[in-house]
Design an enzyme around this catalytic site. Structure first.
Site, PDB file in Angstrom:
ATOM      1  N   ARG A   1       0.851  -1.201   0.000  1.00  0.00           N
ATOM      2  CA  ARG A   1       0.000   0.000   0.000  1.00  0.00           C
ATOM      3  C   ARG A   1       0.884   1.247   0.000  1.00  0.00           C
ATOM      4  NH1 ARG A   1      -1.825   2.747   5.038  1.00  0.00           N
ATOM      5  NH2 ARG A   1      -3.482   4.224   4.522  1.00  0.00           N
TER       6      ARG A   1
ATOM      7  N   ARG B   1      -6.366  19.069   8.423  1.00  0.00           N
ATOM      8  CA  ARG B   1      -5.172  19.002   9.286  1.00  0.00           C
ATOM      9  C   ARG B   1      -4.874  20.356   9.899  1.00  0.00           C
ATOM     10  NH1 ARG B   1      -1.612  14.303   8.971  1.00  0.00           N
ATOM     11  NH2 ARG B   1      -2.552  12.897   7.481  1.00  0.00           N
TER      12      ARG B   1
ATOM     13  N   LYS C   1     -12.807   3.283   0.924  1.00  0.00           N
ATOM     14  CA  LYS C   1     -12.467   3.271   2.357  1.00  0.00           C
ATOM     15  C   LYS C   1     -13.686   3.766   3.127  1.00  0.00           C
ATOM     16  CE  LYS C   1      -8.342   4.742   3.597  1.00  0.00           C
ATOM     17  NZ  LYS C   1      -7.262   5.770   3.642  1.00  0.00           N
TER      18      LYS C   1
ATOM     19  N   THR D   1      -5.988  -0.793  10.271  1.00  0.00           N
ATOM     20  CA  THR D   1      -5.594   0.189  11.294  1.00  0.00           C
ATOM     21  C   THR D   1      -5.510  -0.364  12.715  1.00  0.00           C
ATOM     22  OG1 THR D   1      -6.480   1.949   9.921  1.00  0.00           O
ATOM     23  CG2 THR D   1      -6.040   2.520  12.205  1.00  0.00           C
TER      24      THR D   1
HETATM   25  N1  LIG Z   1       5.481   6.984   2.058  1.00  0.00           N
HETATM   26  C1  LIG Z   1       5.735   7.385   3.305  1.00  0.00           C
HETATM   27  N2  LIG Z   1       6.757   8.201   3.547  1.00  0.00           N
HETATM   28  C2  LIG Z   1       7.025   8.606   4.801  1.00  0.00           C
HETATM   29  N3  LIG Z   1       6.328   8.214   5.895  1.00  0.00           N
HETATM   30  C3  LIG Z   1       5.296   7.392   5.704  1.00  0.00           C
HETATM   31  C4  LIG Z   1       4.930   6.936   4.407  1.00  0.00           C
HETATM   32  N4  LIG Z   1       3.846   6.169   4.526  1.00  0.00           N
HETATM   33  C5  LIG Z   1       3.542   6.139   5.837  1.00  0.00           C
HETATM   34  N5  LIG Z   1       4.427   6.857   6.546  1.00  0.00           N
HETATM   35  C6  LIG Z   1       4.474   7.020   7.996  1.00  0.00           C
HETATM   36  O1  LIG Z   1       3.807   5.931   8.609  1.00  0.00           O
HETATM   37  C7  LIG Z   1       2.743   6.404   9.428  1.00  0.00           C
HETATM   38  C8  LIG Z   1       1.616   5.417   9.411  1.00  0.00           C
HETATM   39  O2  LIG Z   1       1.176   5.219   8.099  1.00  0.00           O
HETATM   40  P1  LIG Z   1      -0.358   5.331   7.801  1.00  0.00           P
HETATM   41  O3  LIG Z   1      -0.532   4.877   6.425  1.00  0.00           O
HETATM   42  O4  LIG Z   1      -1.113   4.688   8.888  1.00  0.00           O
HETATM   43  O5  LIG Z   1      -0.589   6.909   7.872  1.00  0.00           O
HETATM   44  P2  LIG Z   1      -1.870   7.738   8.314  1.00  0.00           P
HETATM   45  O6  LIG Z   1      -2.963   6.861   8.739  1.00  0.00           O
HETATM   46  O7  LIG Z   1      -2.140   8.723   7.224  1.00  0.00           O
HETATM   47  O8  LIG Z   1      -1.322   8.480   9.544  1.00  0.00           O
HETATM   48  P3  LIG Z   1      -1.272  10.023   9.741  1.00  0.00           P
HETATM   49  O9  LIG Z   1      -2.659  10.431  10.076  1.00  0.00           O
HETATM   50  O10 LIG Z   1      -0.261  10.189  10.839  1.00  0.00           O
HETATM   51  O11 LIG Z   1      -0.813  10.581   8.437  1.00  0.00           O
HETATM   52  C9  LIG Z   1       2.405   7.782   8.901  1.00  0.00           C
HETATM   53  O12 LIG Z   1       1.845   8.615   9.878  1.00  0.00           O
HETATM   54  C10 LIG Z   1       3.757   8.283   8.449  1.00  0.00           C
HETATM   55  O13 LIG Z   1       4.469   8.798   9.559  1.00  0.00           O
HETATM   56  C1  LIG Z   2      -6.525   3.371   6.921  1.00  0.00           C
HETATM   57  C2  LIG Z   2      -7.126   4.652   7.264  1.00  0.00           C
HETATM   58  O1  LIG Z   2      -7.065   5.579   6.488  1.00  0.00           O
HETATM   59  C3  LIG Z   2      -7.836   4.782   8.510  1.00  0.00           C
HETATM   60  O2  LIG Z   2      -7.940   3.808   9.259  1.00  0.00           O
HETATM   61  O3  LIG Z   2      -8.339   5.885   8.784  1.00  0.00           O
END
Ligand SMILES: Nc1ncnc2c1ncn2[C@@H]1O[C@H](COP(=O)(O)OP(=O)(O)OP(=O)(O)O)[C@@H](O)[C@H]1O
Ligand SMILES: CC(=O)C(=O)O
Length: 576
Positions: free
Chosen positions: A135, A177, A320, A378
């Site tokens: 992903r 945000r 989603k 999640t």
């Molecule tokens: N491509 C990426 N580059 C850098 N950091 C990443 C990347 N993908 C995910 N992360 C890091 O991994 C964490 C968890 O990934 P996740 O996909 O759950 O993000 P998220 O649900 O969008 O979290 P957030 O709300 O903190 O953005 C993110 O908060 C980020 O810090």
């Molecule tokens: C995966 C995701 O975007 C969430 O759980 O909110």
């Protein structure tokens, strides 16, 4: 070889509601009788007598709830399980790949790729440890970094006909945000704190928010959640540009934190301008799935699909479910999409958290009933971002998703930026495998019988599953479009389904579905020759053994060897 052919299947006796009792599956020749098949010694004798046997009549047992019964392939309960107790944290620190056979796991694993896992070495190790789908979270990283991951996954895929990692691009969506802060702001319980739509504000009691309609969307009495509930604030009043709150649960507010208003979705479009750019990036890279964030209604799915058709892009749309507004529209959204993700992070922020498990169960049930894949996402192993072992509650969470019949479970921060990404995959693999081994052989969901009478593919999938379950054989299906493999997956057979396809994109897509192991193979005009090559390949990869029985399904919306034969279900012994 036991064959059930279509001519004899067209007039089935009326089935009972939840299982077939004394249901007769007749065919031209009569070699094995019902009694001999039902009696284990008789069955062995019958199957030994000749490798080609035809089922005359077969009693199909009630769902097997844990009782072992004999079959040509041995006991029905899976016997190839890794021990759930063989985890040694020292084996799984970052950079070390345990050797895990993910062949027998049916629930698929989606891994978010991030700084911990974006190297070539880690992509390889994740894939070998059990990742089925990579992903890309477009909320983070840029096109250059995601391009690197896509190229590495494709490089991995190019080396194998029997292994594949699909690519899923997850859109950022209309996230709200808070703005950048030079240093974290400490929020204390009871303190007054404001969000303003003015840009660039960061003081000890006010911060900017990136969405101008925030002031219109919220009302006094609303609860604003930061980072999915790590902090919360009660809205007290608002002006034209500022929302004034009182801190309920405090903490440290860092830069660009995710904001949700409990019970409300932002009035932003589900697909933003940035998302459209990312979607185009996905089209250019021929990715396999979009995970579309904050879908609120079916309209957005139709819009995206129309765009994909206009680009001639064959990419599936996973919605989603994370927005409060999506819940009343679930039937139409699930009908429009190709699959769904229970995105529990935002779902549990927009709605009361106690609703999440109930919605998870409901969304899984809805998707399963229409044969669409569903992912549970999640916090599944959240503590493993920092620790080498999971909490017991996390292990139970995975087990529940598996028991509910999810096609896939997802890792986010655990693999994106965690300290133990490979160990997290291994734990998910082991827990899923162990849980699957405890599940009773499937009872066909109530109500299914009416559906398959009118649909040939489903009817065959149902009967093939019942046979394979009874005989404890793996299933083999040949599919161009994937449809027959998906029907088989729907009935959740107790063994794995080897889905041979001559379409690389179908191979990529099928990996998300429960129990399917897609394998690329050219089909020849000669069905026998193709079967023989398929069986040889499976034997050479140690996926089946010589002397073992397999259930072979030749059917579907576009039967592949139409000229040669009609639809068939065959049980045959693998020859040397
Ligand atoms: N491509 C990426 N580059 C850098 N950091 C990443 C990347 N993908 C995910 N992360 C890091 O991994 C964490 C968890 O990934 P996740 O996909 O759950 O993000 P998220 O649900 O969008 O979290 P957030 O709300 O903190 O953005 C993110 O908060 C980020 O810090
Ligand atoms: C995966 C995701 O975007 C969430 O759980 O909110």
């Amino acid at each position: 070889m036991s064959t059930i052919n279509i001519q004899s299947m067209l007039k089935p006796e009326a089935p009972s509601r939840t299982f077939i009792s004394d249901h007769r599956l007749s065919s031209a020749a009569n070699v094995c009788t019902s009694d001999s098949l039902h009696n284990s010694r008789g069955r062995r004798k019958c199957l030994r007598k000749q490798n080609v046997s035809t089922v005359k009549s077969m009693r199909i047992a009630q769902p097997n709830h844990g009782t072992k019964f004999d079959s040509p392939n041995g006991p029905l309960t899976p016997d190839k399980l890794d021990s759930p107790f063989d985890l040694h944290s020292s084996d799984y620190s970052q950079g070390q790949s345990p050797s895990t056979s993910s062949v027998t796991r049916k629930t698929k694993i989606v891994c978010t790729i991030g700084p911990s896992t974006s190297s070539r070495e880690m992509i390889w190790k994740l894939a070998e440890t059990g990742m089925n789908v990579a992903r890309l979270n477009m909320s983070h990283g840029d096109h250059a970094s995601h391009q690197k991951t896509i190229d590495l996954v494709k490089e991995y895929n190019a080396q194998f006909e029997d292994k594949v990692v699909a690519i899923m691009l997850d859109t950022k969506g209309p996230e709200v945000r808070s703005g950048d802060v030079p240093k974290p702001i400490l929020l204390k319980e009871g303190q007054e704190f404001s969000f303003t739509i003015k840009r660039g504000v960061s003081t000890e009691n006010t911060v900017s928010v990136n969405y101008d309609d925030f002031v219109n969307d919220v009302e006094a009495g609303d609860i604003v959640l930061v980072d999915g509930g790590m902090m919360s604030l009660a809205v007290k009043s608002k002006t034209r540009d500022t929302v004034n709150c009182e801190v309920v649960d405090g903490g440290e507010l860092k830069s660009r934190r995710h904001l949700n208003v409990r019970g409300k979705s932002a009035t932003l479009p589900s697909i933003t301008d940035k998302d459209w750019e990312d979607i185009k990036f996905g089209v250019d890279n021929e990715i396999d799935f979009y995970a579309v964030s904050f879908v609120k209604d079916a309209q957005v799915v139709h819009e995206l699909k129309k765009y994909l058709r206009s680009c001639n892009a064959d990419i599936h749309v996973i919605v989603k479910i994370e927005s409060a507004d999506s819940i009343p529209n679930l039937p139409s959204i699930i009908s429009a999409c190709d699959g769904a993700m229970v995105a529990r992070g935002d779902l549990g922020a927009e709605l009361p958290i106690e609703e999440v498990p109930l919605l998870q169960e409901d969304i899984i049930r809805r998707c399963r009933s229409v044969q669409k894949p569903v992912i549970v996402a999640t916090n599944m192993l959240e503590s493993m971002i920092d620790h080498p072992t999971p909490t017991r509650a996390e292990v139970s969470d995975i087990a529940i998703a598996v028991k509910e019949g999810a096609d896939a479970v997802m890792l986010s921060g655990e693999t994106a930026h965690g300290k133990f990404p490979l160990k997290a995959v291994k734990v998910m693999h082991t827990v899923a495998l162990r849980t699957e081994s405890s599940l009773p052989v499937t009872a066909i969901p109530a109500g299914e019988f009416n559906a398959f009478k009118s649909r040939m593919g489903e009817m065959f999938a149902f009967h093939a599953t019942t046979m394979a379950n009874t005989l404890a054989t793996p299933m083999i299906v040949f599919t161009r479009t994937g449809s027959m493999a998906i029907h088989l997956s729907h009935y959740r057979p107790s063994s794995i389904i080897f889905a041979f396809t001559n379409e690389p994109r179908v191979k990529q897509r099928l990996i998300l579905y429960h129990g399917l192991m897609p394998i690329y193979m050219e089909f020849s005009d000669d069905a026998e020759e193709t079967f023989s090559r398929a069986l040889k390949l499976l034997v050479s990869k140690n996926l089946i053994k010589e002397g073992e029985y397999v259930t072979l399904v030749q059917s579907g919306a576009q039967p592949i060897w139409r000229r040669e034969s009609s639809h068939h279900i065959q049980v045959r012994k693998v020859q040397g």
